[in-house]
Design a protein around this motif. Structure first.
Motif, PDB file in Angstrom:
ATOM      1  N   THR A 125      -3.791 -43.453  84.770  1.00  0.00           N
ATOM      2  CA  THR A 125      -4.118 -44.629  83.972  1.00  0.00           C
ATOM      3  C   THR A 125      -3.300 -44.587  82.680  1.00  0.00           C
ATOM      4  OG1 THR A 125      -5.921 -43.552  82.767  1.00  0.00           O
ATOM      5  CG2 THR A 125      -6.469 -44.608  84.868  1.00  0.00           C
ATOM      6  N   SER A 126      -3.285 -45.684  81.960  1.00  0.00           N
ATOM      7  CA  SER A 126      -2.580 -45.713  80.672  1.00  0.00           C
ATOM      8  C   SER A 126      -3.176 -44.684  79.720  1.00  0.00           C
ATOM      9  CB  SER A 126      -2.662 -47.114  80.069  1.00  0.00           C
ATOM     10  OG  SER A 126      -2.055 -47.159  78.790  1.00  0.00           O
ATOM     11  N   TRP A 127      -4.490 -44.537  79.736  1.00  0.00           N
ATOM     12  CA  TRP A 127      -5.146 -43.580  78.848  1.00  0.00           C
ATOM     13  C   TRP A 127      -4.722 -42.142  79.171  1.00  0.00           C
ATOM     14  CZ3 TRP A 127      -7.188 -43.314  74.353  1.00  0.00           C
ATOM     15  CH2 TRP A 127      -8.060 -42.291  74.003  1.00  0.00           C
ATOM     16  N   MET A 128      -4.512 -41.844  80.432  1.00  0.00           N
ATOM     17  CA  MET A 128      -4.115 -40.490  80.828  1.00  0.00           C
ATOM     18  C   MET A 128      -2.715 -40.136  80.341  1.00  0.00           C
ATOM     19  SD  MET A 128      -5.737 -40.469  84.698  1.00  0.00           S
ATOM     20  CE  MET A 128      -5.051 -38.883  85.153  1.00  0.00           C
ATOM     21  N   LYS A 129      -1.914 -41.132  79.964  1.00  0.00           N
ATOM     22  CA  LYS A 129      -0.563 -40.852  79.461  1.00  0.00           C
ATOM     23  C   LYS A 129      -0.594 -40.138  78.112  1.00  0.00           C
ATOM     24  CE  LYS A 129       1.108 -45.078  79.863  1.00  0.00           C
ATOM     25  NZ  LYS A 129       2.086 -46.191  79.835  1.00  0.00           N
ATOM     26  N   ASN A 130      -1.756 -40.078  77.472  1.00  0.00           N
ATOM     27  CA  ASN A 130      -1.887 -39.340  76.205  1.00  0.00           C
ATOM     28  C   ASN A 130      -1.941 -37.832  76.422  1.00  0.00           C
ATOM     29  OD1 ASN A 130      -2.200 -41.510  74.137  1.00  0.00           O
ATOM     30  ND2 ASN A 130      -3.965 -42.054  75.413  1.00  0.00           N
ATOM     31  N   PHE A 131      -2.111 -37.406  77.665  1.00  0.00           N
ATOM     32  CA  PHE A 131      -2.328 -35.988  77.947  1.00  0.00           C
ATOM     33  C   PHE A 131      -1.205 -35.444  78.826  1.00  0.00           C
ATOM     34  CE2 PHE A 131      -6.348 -38.263  77.476  1.00  0.00           C
ATOM     35  CZ  PHE A 131      -6.868 -37.612  76.360  1.00  0.00           C
ATOM     36  N   ASP A 132      -1.272 -34.178  79.131  1.00  0.00           N
ATOM     37  CA  ASP A 132      -0.261 -33.507  79.936  1.00  0.00           C
ATOM     38  C   ASP A 132      -0.110 -34.201  81.295  1.00  0.00           C
ATOM     39  OD1 ASP A 132       0.941 -31.513  81.766  1.00  0.00           O
ATOM     40  OD2 ASP A 132       0.773 -30.181  80.039  1.00  0.00           O
ATOM     41  N   PRO A 133       1.137 -34.455  81.758  1.00  0.00           N
ATOM     42  CA  PRO A 133       1.306 -35.102  83.071  1.00  0.00           C
ATOM     43  C   PRO A 133       0.783 -34.270  84.222  1.00  0.00           C
ATOM     44  CG  PRO A 133       3.408 -34.289  82.242  1.00  0.00           C
ATOM     45  CD  PRO A 133       2.423 -34.173  81.114  1.00  0.00           C
ATOM     46  N   GLY A 134       0.515 -32.998  83.979  1.00  0.00           N
ATOM     47  CA  GLY A 134      -0.104 -32.181  85.016  1.00  0.00           C
ATOM     48  C   GLY A 134      -1.503 -32.643  85.371  1.00  0.00           C
ATOM     49  N   PHE A 135      -2.111 -33.502  84.527  1.00  0.00           N
ATOM     50  CA  PHE A 135      -3.431 -34.044  84.825  1.00  0.00           C
ATOM     51  C   PHE A 135      -3.347 -35.278  85.716  1.00  0.00           C
ATOM     52  CE2 PHE A 135      -4.537 -31.997  80.657  1.00  0.00           C
ATOM     53  CZ  PHE A 135      -5.392 -31.055  81.193  1.00  0.00           C
ATOM     54  N   TYR A 136      -2.137 -35.818  85.941  1.00  0.00           N
ATOM     55  CA  TYR A 136      -2.007 -36.959  86.849  1.00  0.00           C
ATOM     56  C   TYR A 136      -2.347 -36.505  88.271  1.00  0.00           C
ATOM     57  CZ  TYR A 136       0.983 -38.976  83.127  1.00  0.00           C
ATOM     58  OH  TYR A 136       1.486 -39.448  81.941  1.00  0.00           O
ATOM     59  N   PHE A 137      -2.856 -37.432  89.061  1.00  0.00           N
ATOM     60  CA  PHE A 137      -3.061 -37.133  90.474  1.00  0.00           C
ATOM     61  C   PHE A 137      -1.695 -37.012  91.153  1.00  0.00           C
ATOM     62  CE2 PHE A 137      -3.072 -38.558  94.856  1.00  0.00           C
ATOM     63  CZ  PHE A 137      -4.048 -37.749  95.417  1.00  0.00           C
ATOM     64  N   GLU A 138      -1.516 -35.961  91.949  1.00  0.00           N
ATOM     65  CA  GLU A 138      -0.261 -35.765  92.679  1.00  0.00           C
ATOM     66  C   GLU A 138      -0.568 -35.271  94.089  1.00  0.00           C
ATOM     67  OE1 GLU A 138       2.860 -34.690  89.067  1.00  0.00           O
ATOM     68  OE2 GLU A 138       2.145 -33.094  90.375  1.00  0.00           O
ATOM     69  N   GLN A 139       0.118 -35.872  95.051  1.00  0.00           N
ATOM     70  CA  GLN A 139      -0.045 -35.473  96.449  1.00  0.00           C
ATOM     71  C   GLN A 139       1.290 -35.612  97.157  1.00  0.00           C
ATOM     72  OE1 GLN A 139      -3.339 -37.193  98.794  1.00  0.00           O
ATOM     73  NE2 GLN A 139      -1.854 -37.669 100.374  1.00  0.00           N
ATOM     74  N   SER A 140       1.638 -34.627  97.947  1.00  0.00           N
ATOM     75  CA  SER A 140       2.884 -34.676  98.708  1.00  0.00           C
ATOM     76  C   SER A 140       2.702 -35.555  99.945  1.00  0.00           C
ATOM     77  CB  SER A 140       3.300 -33.263  99.130  1.00  0.00           C
ATOM     78  OG  SER A 140       4.463 -33.307  99.938  1.00  0.00           O
ATOM     79  N   ILE A 141       3.668 -36.440 100.171  1.00  0.00           N
ATOM     80  CA  ILE A 141       3.687 -37.240 101.401  1.00  0.00           C
ATOM     81  C   ILE A 141       5.061 -37.064 102.055  1.00  0.00           C
ATOM     82  CG2 ILE A 141       2.019 -38.940 100.576  1.00  0.00           C
ATOM     83  CD1 ILE A 141       4.406 -40.846 100.115  1.00  0.00           C
ATOM     84  N   SER A 142       5.117 -37.249 103.355  1.00  0.00           N
ATOM     85  CA  SER A 142       6.372 -37.138 104.102  1.00  0.00           C
ATOM     86  C   SER A 142       6.780 -38.513 104.602  1.00  0.00           C
ATOM     87  CB  SER A 142       6.221 -36.174 105.279  1.00  0.00           C
ATOM     88  OG  SER A 142       5.852 -34.885 104.850  1.00  0.00           O
ATOM     89  N   ILE A 143       8.044 -38.836 104.423  1.00  0.00           N
ATOM     90  CA  ILE A 143       8.596 -40.100 104.910  1.00  0.00           C
ATOM     91  C   ILE A 143       9.746 -39.779 105.861  1.00  0.00           C
ATOM     92  CG2 ILE A 143       9.789 -42.233 104.271  1.00  0.00           C
ATOM     93  CD1 ILE A 143       8.270 -42.163 101.631  1.00  0.00           C
TER      94      ILE A 143
END
Length: 790
Positions: A125-143
């Protein structure tokens, strides 16, 4: 008598010291609670329909945004940003999703321009941009692109392994028994199995160690003062030497021992002046436990019941008598208060094109029914698509609260026993992380935030760009318009040295944004910022590994995509208008609307305004037109010009409106009361709308900035064919779906919901995945498999 005086003095001193100690730990707790009250944090979890895609397929997802403390759905952010990123941190695909009461859903079509490879799907979210990007949700996908092979990346060409050491508590100290955790990983964060030794400066072996599960392990180490130590390991027949963390002459060490229902925490120090030590435990931003102990010969011991701490990850911090944090570690307590999800299928084996009925039951741990907001996916399990490791349970309770990628997070929830407990503790020691800094907490530092939460809709930001450096840095109004039949309009006051913010609510699809300053000088220009984050976590993406045996499955899926695009082209572009789409103008409902097609057409706008629009008095002073709107409340005309708009774009010179061909104007809205927009009051509103909402026939003022801007994504409807009749079942249109069902907005009522779907022409093993959050903030997930035969 002297003995009594001495005893009373000692007793008085004891009470003074104890009172001081209680006050010290109370101060720490108050500072912690004050800091957390000021720093609200969110988490985002995405449930995707699967994790492996062929170009041309659609990636379906549901966003869950939660309060990081309670796991309740968050009421703060109304927008979620979704991205697909490659290994060079290029943001290849992006979307903005509307959030309602903490959830939203969307989709991304995988284009044929993307190469075969693994990519990172991330959300924030925009609010989460105030904190470390390691707090963003991240998931590996294969294409997988059958026409484009995987491209090489920088990390592919430089494979590397590394070992890191993590002393329990934080530091290595000479003369103290230190528990040292370690982790050996490859370039992509995956654990590597190795054996190693610790040697001193004379190359004598001090101890041997060996990795356990996921490349982690621990050893006990008591370094002798004035000695140097290093580590030697062997990876892929290569001997590598690493330096241990710095060893301190004086300091602190801690060790936690799990004794079943209790935790024993031993604290040791060789700092002679210390008398008391404090243990403070917090979990998910809430203070759970605080206690004081006295040091005896540099040793203190805390015994804590597990029932005293919260579920999930707890952070244990040791403070010295000066309220300085000296040791810290994490501990994981498996959550017990979960959402229980039961999936009851109508069978375990089905023929192709047959109906599958599923009963979904949601209960509390006690067995009582509970309502839940859920999502359901049904996809084919085969050599290409394995069962997903990440789910809402292990993400919100584990992965989101520690640093880096958690390898096989489901392992820690699906298994039990001593080996799992040891692996869990190793994970806590090697990937410890916190969402704050104690120095900020104890100094009562007021947090500063660059990014505001998007509480109502899109918050468009930018800045003023002066045409030359001699322009004064004064404050003046600036405007942002999103032209259209249902236009958006926002006003802000800013200066060259300050950012500008426009709250434009929710608008959908791609639009032109028009920004301009209310100043008679084209040297000022409003620039619009990119709303997506430009910060990235440091972890690489593991290269895709496609073996020959996958070839048949890839061909089948590729044929399936092509047949869908050929036989059912319209089914993939079936978009749904939002149920809560607001078509009301920012000023509400007008006092009067004139549809010009209802009147005899005049050739000039002046004639239209003078002859038909009785609420507006037209004046011409020295060849400059002015409007005076009738004040309906006070029964007289306002003295000042109203706010004049055309398709949502403000008009500062009414002469320009008089130049517009009235045949291009569909309607005129009039507001006959004073209208307040921020701190500015307008004497009424006159709003013109063209037929297409595209400013046809109107020339923008100098200094206006026009950019293409993607608004919120329209929700796309998942297509699932029905085979209820014999005619439908016998249709010759092929059905090669590998995702049989996707429902992102399922809600159980009184703990129950029933759904149904049909199998496709593709036989194999299918997996049903249901996950969600209850009204009380309990999260859960459940899976069930079935077979489809020809």
């Amino acid at each position: 008598m002297n003995f009594k005086k001495i005893f009373c003095s000692i007793l008085f001193l004891f009470f003074i010291v104890n009172a001081f100690s209680q006050d010290a730990i109370s101060t720490v707790q108050q500072s912690f609670e004050k800091y957390n009250a000021a720093v609200y944090q969110e988490k985002v979890f995405l449930h995707t329909d699967k994790t492996v895609y062929i170009t041309g397929e659609i990636l379906w997802f549901k966003c869950y945004i939660t309060d990081a403390v309670s796991n309740h759905l968050s009421a703060l952010s109304k927008i979620c940003y979704i991205e697909v990123i490659n290994n060079d941190n290029r943001q290849l695909l992006q979307a903005k999703i509307a959030i309602d009461s903490g959830t939203g859903n969307g989709s991304i079509t995988i284009p044929s321009s993307i190469r075969t490879g693994n990519y990172l799907l991330r959300a924030y979210t925009s609010w989460m941009k105030n904190f470390d990007p390691g707090f963003y949700f991240e998931q590996s996908i294969s294409i997988i692109n059958p026409d484009k092979k995987a491209g090489s990346t920088k990390m592919d060409t430089i494979p590397r392994n590394s070992i890191e050491f993590f002393p329990e508590g934080g530091n290595l100290v000479y003369g103290l028994n230190n528990t040292v955790a370690f982790k050996v990983t490859n370039a992509y964060g995956k654990g590597v199995s190795v054996k190693g030794i610790i040697v001193n400066g004379k190359n004598d072996t001090i101890l041997n160690f060996e990795t356990e599960r996921f490349g982690m392990g621990t050893f006990i180490f008591n370094p002798i003062k004035d000695n140097e130590y290093h580590c030697v390991i062997n990876i892929n027949n290569k001997t590598l030497t690493y330096t241990l963390p710095e060893i301190y002459t004086s300091g602190w060490a801690m060790h936690l021992k799990d004794e079943g229902s209790t935790l024993r925490i031993n604290v040791t120090t060789n700092v002679e002046t210390e008398h008391t030590v404090y243990l403070f435990v917090q979990a998910k931003g809430l203070a759970k436990y605080a206690k004081i102990e006295y040091l005896k010969k540099g040793v203190a011991e805390f015994i804590m019941n597990k029932s005293d701490i919260g579920d999930g990850i707890s952070q244990l911090t040791v403070f010295n008598e000066n309220k300085q944090p000296v040791c810290e570690r994490l501990y994981f307590k498996r959550p017990t208060r979960l959402l229980q999800i039961k999936l009851l299928n109508s069978g375990t084996d089905f023929q192709t094109r047959k109906k599958v009925t599923l009963n979904i039951l949601t209960n509390e741990a006690s067995g009582n029914p509970v309502n839940a907001d859920m999502s359901v996916a049904v996809y084919l399990l085969d050599s290409l698509q394995p069962e997903q490791e990440m789910n809402i349970l292990n993400y919100l309770w584990l992965s989101s609260d520690i640093k880096g990628t958690v390898e096989s997070p489901q392992y820690y929830f699906n298994n039990s026993g001593a080996e799992v407990d040891k692996a869990t503790d190793n994970l806590m020691l090697t990937q410890g992380w916190r969402r704050f800094k104690w120095e900020d907490v104890l100094k009562n530092t007021k947090p500063a935030f660059k990014f505001l939460p998007e509480k109502e809709g899109l918050l468009v930001t930018g800045r003023i760009l002066p045409g030359n450096s001699l322009l004064q840095d004064t404050s003046f109004p600036v405007y942002l318009s999103v032209p259209g039949n249902n236009f958006k309009f926002s006003r802000s006051v800013t200066s060259i040295s300050k950012p500008v913010k426009f709250n434009v609510g929710k608008f959908y699809g791609s639009h032109e944004l028009i920004s301009q300053a209310e100043i008679a000088d084209s040297n000022y220009r409003v620039s619009i910022d990119n709303p997506f984050s430009d910060k990235f976590s440091p972890f690489g993406i593991e290269p895709i590994n496609l073996i020959r045996s996958y070839k048949a499955e890839i061909i089948k899926r590729s044929i399936g995509v092509q047949s869908d695009n050929f036989y059912q082209p319209g089914k993939k572009v079936n978009y749904i208008l939002p149920a809560n789409l607001d078509t009301t103008a920012f000023f509400g409902f007008p006092s009067r609307t004139y549809y010009l097609d209802d009147y005899t057409r005049f050739h000039s706008m002046e004639e239209v305004m003078r002859e038909y629009v009785k609420e507006v008095h037209v004046r011409n002073r020295q060849n400059t037109f002015h409007y005076e709107v009738y004040n309906e409340l006070e029964k007289l005309y306002f003295n000042e010009d109203p706010l004049v708009l055309i398709d949502g774009v403000p008009v500062f010179n009414i002469n320009k409106i008089m130049e517009v061909d009235p045949l291009r104007i569909k309607k005129i809205d009039i507001t006959t009361t004073r209208f307040f927009l921020g701190s500015r009051a307008y004497d009424g509103i006159v709003s013109y709308s063209t037929y297409n909402g595209d400013l046809e026939g109107y020339e923008l003022a100098p200094g206006s900035n026009v950019i293409e801007y993607d608004g919120l994504q329209f929700e796309r409807e998942f297509y699932s064919p029905q085979y209820e009749t014999a005619q439908q079942s016998s249709t010759r249109i092929p059905d090669f779906r590998n995702v049989l069902y996707w429902l992102p907005h399922l809600k159980t009522i009184n703990g129950r919901q029933d759904i149904s779907f049909y199998t496709s022409d593709v036989p194999g093993k299918y997996l049903i995945v249901a996950q969600g959050i209850s009204d009380g903030g309990f999260v859960g997930t459940s899976t069930l498999s079935f077979i489809v035969n020809k």
